[in-house]
Design a protein around this motif. Sequence first.
Motif, short mmCIF file in Angstrom:
data_model
loop_
_atom_site.label_atom_id
_atom_site.label_comp_id
_atom_site.label_asym_id
_atom_site.label_seq_id
_atom_site.Cartn_x
_atom_site.Cartn_y
_atom_site.Cartn_z
N PRO A 143 0.81 -1.24 0.00
CA PRO A 143 0.00 0.00 0.00
C PRO A 143 0.83 1.27 0.00
N ASP A 144 1.95 1.28 0.73
CA ASP A 144 2.73 2.51 0.82
C ASP A 144 3.49 2.81 -0.46
N MET A 145 3.53 1.84 -1.38
CA MET A 145 4.23 2.04 -2.65
C MET A 145 3.28 2.13 -3.83
N ALA A 146 1.99 2.28 -3.55
CA ALA A 146 1.00 2.29 -4.63
C ALA A 146 1.23 3.45 -5.59
N ALA A 147 1.51 4.63 -5.05
CA ALA A 147 1.73 5.80 -5.91
C ALA A 147 2.98 5.63 -6.77
N VAL A 148 4.03 5.04 -6.17
CA VAL A 148 5.27 4.82 -6.92
C VAL A 148 5.05 3.78 -8.02
N THR A 153 -4.01 -8.13 1.85
CA THR A 153 -4.78 -6.98 2.34
C THR A 153 -5.70 -7.31 3.51
N PRO A 154 -6.47 -8.42 3.47
CA PRO A 154 -7.37 -8.68 4.61
C PRO A 154 -6.65 -8.78 5.95
N LEU A 155 -5.48 -9.40 5.95
CA LEU A 155 -4.73 -9.55 7.19
C LEU A 155 -3.74 -8.40 7.43
N MET A 156 -3.56 -7.56 6.42
CA MET A 156 -2.63 -6.42 6.52
C MET A 156 -1.22 -6.86 6.89
N ILE A 157 -0.78 -7.95 6.28
CA ILE A 157 0.59 -8.41 6.49
C ILE A 157 1.25 -8.63 5.14
N GLY A 158 2.56 -8.53 5.12
CA GLY A 158 3.26 -8.74 3.86
C GLY A 158 4.76 -8.64 4.05
N ALA A 159 5.47 -8.87 2.98
CA ALA A 159 6.93 -8.80 3.00
C ALA A 159 7.41 -8.33 1.64
N ALA A 160 8.53 -7.67 1.64
CA ALA A 160 9.12 -7.17 0.39
C ALA A 160 10.62 -7.35 0.45
N GLY A 161 11.19 -7.63 -0.69
CA GLY A 161 12.64 -7.79 -0.78
C GLY A 161 13.17 -7.04 -1.99
N ALA A 217 1.78 -1.15 9.56
CA ALA A 217 3.10 -0.57 9.80
C ALA A 217 4.13 -1.29 8.94
N ALA A 218 5.22 -0.60 8.64
CA ALA A 218 6.28 -1.19 7.82
C ALA A 218 7.62 -0.94 8.48
N ALA A 219 8.53 -1.90 8.34
CA ALA A 219 9.86 -1.76 8.94
C ALA A 219 10.87 -2.52 8.11
N ASP A 220 12.05 -1.94 7.96
CA ASP A 220 13.16 -2.63 7.30
C ASP A 220 13.81 -3.54 8.34
N VAL A 221 13.76 -4.84 8.09
CA VAL A 221 14.25 -5.79 9.09
C VAL A 221 15.67 -6.26 8.82
N LEU A 222 16.13 -6.12 7.58
CA LEU A 222 17.46 -6.62 7.25
C LEU A 222 18.00 -5.88 6.05
N GLU A 223 19.29 -5.54 6.09
CA GLU A 223 19.93 -4.92 4.93
C GLU A 223 21.39 -5.36 4.89
#
Length: 396
Positions: A317-322, A355-363, A390-396
């Motif tokens: 959701p936070d990247m929809a505009a991008v 979306t229903p659970l509002m969970i996800g992951a991105a890499g 909420a979103a958080a960077d967990v690893l880099e």
Amino acid sequence: EYLARGSLQYEFATEILQTPIQLMKISDAPAQITEVLKHLVANNAAMVHDDAPLKFVQLIQLLRVATLENIEAIWAQFKDKPVYRRWLLDALPAVGTPVIVKFIKEKFLAGELTLPEFIQALVVALQMVTADLETIQLTAKIATIPALREVVMLGYGSMIAKHCVAVPTCPAELLRPIHEIAAEAMAKNDIPQITLALKVLGNAGHPASLKPIMKLLPGLRTAATALPLRVQVDAILALRNIAKKEPKLVQPVALQLVLDRALHPEVRMVACIALFETKPSVALVSSLAGALKTETNMHVASFAYSHIKSLTRITAPDMAAVAGAANVAIKLMSRKLDRLSFRFSRALQIDFYHTPLMIGAAGSAYMINDAATILPRAVVAKARAYMAGAAADVLE
């Protein structure tokens, strides 16, 4: 008839941290700490007992309500017993109070902690402690210890970032020591100190650091062009956290760096990463795509094209505009870039969001190559988690 009588508001106390928590009656904290410690040691010698996690949480909670004098007494009692010492050193950093940070510092200076023990305890403690002004000042004092200067300085930057999340009006004065270190290092051309200062400023991500960082950006200042490539890249990477807070300040700087063909290709590709951290608008991404039509460096063109293309598939959701901007921009770019091999630099982003659970992951993964070798010159990977909006960077 219903009459509005206002609302009830409950304020949670901040004196004692509430996580993790185990409901228990605390009557004599020092005696209970000793009892729990003995239980953990006695029942976890051969194998981990079933109640070990519960008892460990109780130990943390008891240490939170204990005074510094109580903790000093318990440490003096058990510091020479290796098993008890290990349990204490595991539990103390998780307490997350400034008292514990001060305790760890004093014990190291007194020679009661080895360097590996001190580093392990301090790193965890700085992550767990509440980032307030007292803790930040204490961390600054610890940074004067030569053996731990780099680790603690990086923690100092992260501490300021955490504080600014809780207090959006956090003053720029907190970063003045780092700005002074950066200015002094630039005057002496001390590359290691410049790099360290840039990493600290990048961790802090305070908009007030933009001006000192810009002095080290290539193309914007002639003196910075003479700096090593690694420093130039670090200066651009330091913009990423600032870009998340003040995108309008970073966008023109990053775009100028991407489009400056006189710069090293690696610098331009890293600037592209920083640019997309600002979540650019359709107009900005389209301008970038149009400018890249005549790009002569295939590494930069391949990297930017693959980056924009990967963003078209983002569902977070936070990247929809991008994602929408990328879908428009990709149509302006040449499809020939899609046929370039992995010998050229590339960016890849994948994500999943329910979306229903509002969970996800991105890499995301960025592979920066050059013409001299087949192997990547640099690889950067990052993992991001989404939960409950909420979103958080967990690893880099």
